[in-house]
Design a protein around this motif. Structure first.
Motif, PDB file in Angstrom:
ATOM      1  N   ARG A 458       0.824  -1.207   0.000  1.00  0.00           N
ATOM      2  CA  ARG A 458       0.000   0.000   0.000  1.00  0.00           C
ATOM      3  C   ARG A 458       0.863   1.264   0.000  1.00  0.00           C
ATOM      4  O   ARG A 458       0.504   2.274  -0.596  1.00  0.00           O
ATOM      5  N   ARG A 459       2.021   1.202   0.652  1.00  0.00           N
ATOM      6  CA  ARG A 459       2.913   2.376   0.693  1.00  0.00           C
ATOM      7  C   ARG A 459       3.575   2.630  -0.661  1.00  0.00           C
ATOM      8  O   ARG A 459       3.681   3.782  -1.101  1.00  0.00           O
ATOM      9  N   PHE A 460       4.026   1.582  -1.330  1.00  0.00           N
ATOM     10  CA  PHE A 460       4.784   1.754  -2.573  1.00  0.00           C
ATOM     11  C   PHE A 460       4.036   1.252  -3.797  1.00  0.00           C
ATOM     12  O   PHE A 460       4.632   1.033  -4.845  1.00  0.00           O
ATOM     13  N   GLY A 461       2.722   1.085  -3.678  1.00  0.00           N
ATOM     14  CA  GLY A 461       1.936   0.503  -4.760  1.00  0.00           C
ATOM     15  C   GLY A 461       1.526   1.462  -5.861  1.00  0.00           C
ATOM     16  O   GLY A 461       0.737   1.098  -6.728  1.00  0.00           O
ATOM     17  N   LYS A 462       2.007   2.689  -5.832  1.00  0.00           N
ATOM     18  CA  LYS A 462       1.703   3.640  -6.901  1.00  0.00           C
ATOM     19  C   LYS A 462       2.959   4.462  -7.175  1.00  0.00           C
ATOM     20  O   LYS A 462       3.831   4.585  -6.304  1.00  0.00           O
ATOM     21  N   PRO A 463       3.071   5.038  -8.379  1.00  0.00           N
ATOM     22  CA  PRO A 463       4.272   5.816  -8.718  1.00  0.00           C
ATOM     23  C   PRO A 463       4.484   6.971  -7.750  1.00  0.00           C
ATOM     24  O   PRO A 463       3.553   7.692  -7.399  1.00  0.00           O
ATOM     25  N   LEU A 464       5.730   7.134  -7.320  1.00  0.00           N
ATOM     26  CA  LEU A 464       6.058   8.153  -6.320  1.00  0.00           C
ATOM     27  C   LEU A 464       7.187   9.041  -6.828  1.00  0.00           C
ATOM     28  O   LEU A 464       8.097   8.567  -7.520  1.00  0.00           O
ATOM     29  N   PRO A 465       7.170  10.338  -6.484  1.00  0.00           N
ATOM     30  CA  PRO A 465       8.307  11.196  -6.815  1.00  0.00           C
ATOM     31  C   PRO A 465       9.528  10.781  -5.999  1.00  0.00           C
ATOM     32  O   PRO A 465       9.403  10.221  -4.903  1.00  0.00           O
ATOM     33  N   ALA A 466      10.709  11.074  -6.517  1.00  0.00           N
ATOM     34  CA  ALA A 466      11.946  10.628  -5.872  1.00  0.00           C
ATOM     35  C   ALA A 466      12.071  11.116  -4.438  1.00  0.00           C
ATOM     36  O   ALA A 466      12.568  10.398  -3.564  1.00  0.00           O
ATOM     37  N   GLU A 467      11.584  12.356  -4.149  1.00  0.00           N
ATOM     38  CA  GLU A 467      11.736  12.903  -2.792  1.00  0.00           C
ATOM     39  C   GLU A 467      10.842  12.212  -1.766  1.00  0.00           C
ATOM     40  O   GLU A 467      11.043  12.355  -0.564  1.00  0.00           O
ATOM     41  N   LEU A 496       9.273   3.275  -8.079  1.00  0.00           N
ATOM     42  CA  LEU A 496      10.285   3.891  -7.218  1.00  0.00           C
ATOM     43  C   LEU A 496      11.165   4.901  -7.940  1.00  0.00           C
ATOM     44  O   LEU A 496      12.217   5.286  -7.424  1.00  0.00           O
ATOM     45  N   ALA A 497      10.761   5.350  -9.110  1.00  0.00           N
ATOM     46  CA  ALA A 497      11.457   6.413  -9.853  1.00  0.00           C
ATOM     47  C   ALA A 497      12.949   6.111 -10.025  1.00  0.00           C
ATOM     48  O   ALA A 497      13.798   7.003  -9.950  1.00  0.00           O
ATOM     49  N   GLY A 498      13.255   4.809 -10.228  1.00  0.00           N
ATOM     50  CA  GLY A 498      14.651   4.426 -10.431  1.00  0.00           C
ATOM     51  C   GLY A 498      15.496   4.445  -9.173  1.00  0.00           C
ATOM     52  O   GLY A 498      16.713   4.273  -9.222  1.00  0.00           O
ATOM     53  N   LYS A 499      14.864   4.661  -8.020  1.00  0.00           N
ATOM     54  CA  LYS A 499      15.586   4.753  -6.751  1.00  0.00           C
ATOM     55  C   LYS A 499      15.333   3.480  -5.946  1.00  0.00           C
ATOM     56  O   LYS A 499      14.208   2.994  -5.873  1.00  0.00           O
ATOM     57  N   ARG A 500      16.367   2.938  -5.333  1.00  0.00           N
ATOM     58  CA  ARG A 500      16.212   1.709  -4.556  1.00  0.00           C
ATOM     59  C   ARG A 500      16.633   1.965  -3.108  1.00  0.00           C
ATOM     60  O   ARG A 500      17.820   2.168  -2.825  1.00  0.00           O
ATOM     61  N   PRO A 501      15.698   1.985  -2.184  1.00  0.00           N
ATOM     62  CA  PRO A 501      16.060   2.226  -0.782  1.00  0.00           C
ATOM     63  C   PRO A 501      16.939   1.105  -0.236  1.00  0.00           C
ATOM     64  O   PRO A 501      16.788  -0.059  -0.634  1.00  0.00           O
ATOM     65  N   LEU A 502      17.834   1.460   0.665  1.00  0.00           N
ATOM     66  CA  LEU A 502      18.599   0.450   1.383  1.00  0.00           C
ATOM     67  C   LEU A 502      17.706  -0.123   2.476  1.00  0.00           C
ATOM     68  O   LEU A 502      17.251   0.603   3.360  1.00  0.00           O
TER      69      LEU A 502
END
Length: 620
Positions: A458-467, A496-502
């Motif tokens: 639910r948190r990451f289930g839609k496109p998000l801006p990098a910030e 995740l806009a090409g960003k991968r959280p650690l």
């Protein structure tokens, strides 16, 4: 009326061509970057003269040089007067929140004390629009300050503070009557209408700052009672007088300053500004609050103070009230203009001044001292926070600084009312406005892996801006929870806009003691153990504890709500409105269960037959 002009530019900005078309009238200008975002809003008495100053060969301020480098377009709105320009500037800053402007983050309404216009008036805390009939006193800086005043007033004047629904349904006095904190107007015969009205009138005078008049009135009543040989009544007045005089000694009261005024002190160092506001009403200091506006690093003190004044008083927040006088601990060039703008907004005369004497000067020194003290504390915290982040970046071997961290936790009781929390930290600390809770449903009770999967989806289930995507994502759990989180984020990689959280798992240590945690890194699943006095570990413990607190609070609220409503929801004929009436008038679910049929039937909307049905359902 106003007029607008705009000079777009595709590659860079042709300032010379633009300035040829700019008027010498007062107005507001908006500076835009290459993406069309408004990056700065300003006002000017002479637009041409003010805008020309940005494009001189020598510009002293680094902030101005950085701003000019990003300008690709300037939009201008001409106004009739400087006051119009000032108000329009504020409205545009509030709407667009440009990054090069000073921005006040203050979205809280201010509480008031309300003395209701009731047959037996009630004293209570009030927030929001002042639609209810009665007398309002304040604003107070916080709900705690109002509650403290209510407690004090209860000792001085025995006026009821219970809700009207409780007052209307009492057949005998409550404990506060026994403690002599309420005169008991809810029960006939305990206090006369005249005596209660007198106490209300005295409380109103006290809140208006007329303490001496209140004491004089009580002294006269005491002497009259003594003359009638009504010694018990005289003793009550004597005790009231003594309590009032004690309060007078404790409170900060000025014999000369009886107006409503706010006093503002400013301290600024190392790119941080601290503004301290003292709220003084009728000579009493009701309290104070500190503010730390977001601002460019080299913003001038005058710019910060002027921006704060406009945003603080013209933001239209519920409960905000502009006093008749605003004192500043330093002078501003546009004090007259600010006075006119605030007067126009308030609908009455407001004076902004910095040159004062005697009592007012004492208040200014107090505000300045508090602003400086709060700034020192803030800078100390900022330094400590930076140290923690720097050490964490080193331990996790991160190449880029951490701008945003999130932590997820799951809370339930044996699988009941499962709630997941997501808390957010930036380099300043907790970012509570972005906290989120997820009520988990459709899973097997107690399946923490499924709960975590649902929350992350639910948190990451839609496109998000990098910030909005964290640099580090903590999972409060061991290797199993971490692996489940890895699967979910891999499945949501397109959002995740090409960003991968650690990803980092926080496994509880032996005996679950703080300081014994094990960190498990995503992908490699390498386990890290830190010494318990490391600042980086304290930062991790802070975000983990905050996520746990936020999750367990949500879980308890959800569980309590389910238990309160479940007993009534199954009863035919008891819909949401009747459930609310039952809980409100009787004071909670336990009181509903303990009530007899006759008491239930007294609740508005509950007939005798329905009361019997409710009683039977709850007891059989």
């Amino acid at each position: 009326m106003s007029s607008e002009s705009s000079v777009p530019s595709e590659a860079g900005f042709d300032a010379r061509a633009f300035l040829k078309s700019v008027s010498h009238q007062p107005g507001v200008y908006r500076m835009l970057d290459g993406q069309g975002e408004i990056i700065y809003v300003g006002k000017a008495k002479d637009l041409h003269k003010r805008l020309s100053s940005y494009f001189r060969q020598r510009v002293g301020s680094e902030k101005t040089r950085a701003l000019v480098r990003h300008i690709r377009d300037i939009q201008v709105t001409v106004t009739h007067t400087e006051t119009e320009a000032l108000i329009l500037e504020h409205n545009l800053i509030k709407q667009h929140r440009p990054k090069y402007n000073v921005l006040l983050r203050d979205d809280k309404s201010y509480p008031f004390l309300l003395l209701t216009a009731h047959r037996h008036p009630r004293l209570t805390l009030h927030r929001g629009p002042r639609r209810q009939a009665g007398d309002y006193f304040g604003p107070y800086p916080s709900g705690g300050a109002v509650r403290e005043s209510l407690h004090l007033l209860q000792r001085l004047f025995p006026i009821r503070q219970c809700e009207d629904s409780v007052y209307a349904n009492r057949s005998r006095p409550c404990l506060l009557y026994q403690l002599k904190r309420c005169a008991g107007p809810c029960v006939a015969g305990l206090v006369s209408e005249e005596e209660y009205a007198q106490q209300v009138a005295l409380a109103r005078l006290f809140l208006q700052g007329k303490d001496q008049q209140v004491i004089g009135d009580l002294v006269a009543r005491m002497e009259q009672a003594s003359g009638r040989l009504a010694f018990e009544e005289a003793a009550r007045y004597r005790d009231q007088i003594q309590a009032l005089r004690k309060v007078q000694e404790q409170q900060s009261v000025s014999g000369n300053v009886l107006d409503d005024l706010d006093v503002i002190g400013l301290a600024q160092q190392q790119g941080v500004a601290s503004l301290h506001v003292l709220f003084i009403r009728q000579g009493k200091v009701l309290g104070s609050r500190n503010y730390f506006p977001a601002m460019p690093a080299d913003a001038q003190e005058e710019e910060v103070l002027e921006a704060f004044l406009l945003q603080f008083y013209l933001a239209g927040q519920s409960g905000r009230q502009i006093p008749a006088e605003v004192l500043l601990d330093r002078g501003l060039e546009d004090e007259g203009l600010l006075s006119a703008a605030l007067s126009q907004s308030a609908g009455y005369g407001v004076r902004v001044s910095s040159r004062v004497r005697s009592e007012r000067q004492r208040y200014l020194r107090l505000a300045s001292t508090n602003a400086l003290s709060a700034l020192a504390s803030k800078l100390s915290h900022k330094s400590t926070q930076e140290q923690r982040f720097a050490q964490l970046e080193e331990l996790l071997e991160l190449e880029q600084p951490i701008a945003r961290m999130e932590c997820f936790d799951i809370s339930h009781t044996q699988g009941e009312a499962t709630v997941a929390s997501c808390v957010v930290f930036d380099r300043q600390g907790p970012l509570s406005s972005e906290y989120r809770r997820f009520n988990i449903s459709g899973i097997t009770g107690g399946d923490d892996y499924a709960a975590m999967a649902q929350a992350l989806t639910r948190r990451f289930g839609k496109p998000l801006p990098a910030e909005r995507i964290p640099d580090v994502l903590f999972i409060d759990g061991g290797l199993g929870q971490l692996q489940r989180a890895e699967e979910i984020l891999a499945a949501q990689s397109d959002n995740l806009a090409g960003k991968r959280p650690l990803l980092v798992g926080i496994a509880k240590g032996e005996s679950r003691k703080p300081g014994l945690e094990t960190l498990i890194l995503g992908e490699s699943h390498e386990q890290l153990h830190f010494e318990n006095d490391l600042p980086a570990l304290h930062l991790i413990q802070h975000i983990r504890d905050e996520s746990h607190r936020f999750a367990i609070t949500g879980h308890r609220n959800r569980r309590a709500k389910a238990r309160v409503s479940s007993g009534l929801e199954s009863i035919e004929g008891v819909g949401p409105k009747r459930r609310q009436a039952l809980l409100k008038y009787l004071g909670g679910m336990q009181e509903v269960k303990n009530a007899g049929v006759a008491e239930l039937a007294k609740v508005p909307g509950i007939s005798q037959d329905l009361a019997q049905k409710i009683h039977d359902a709850l007891h059989h």
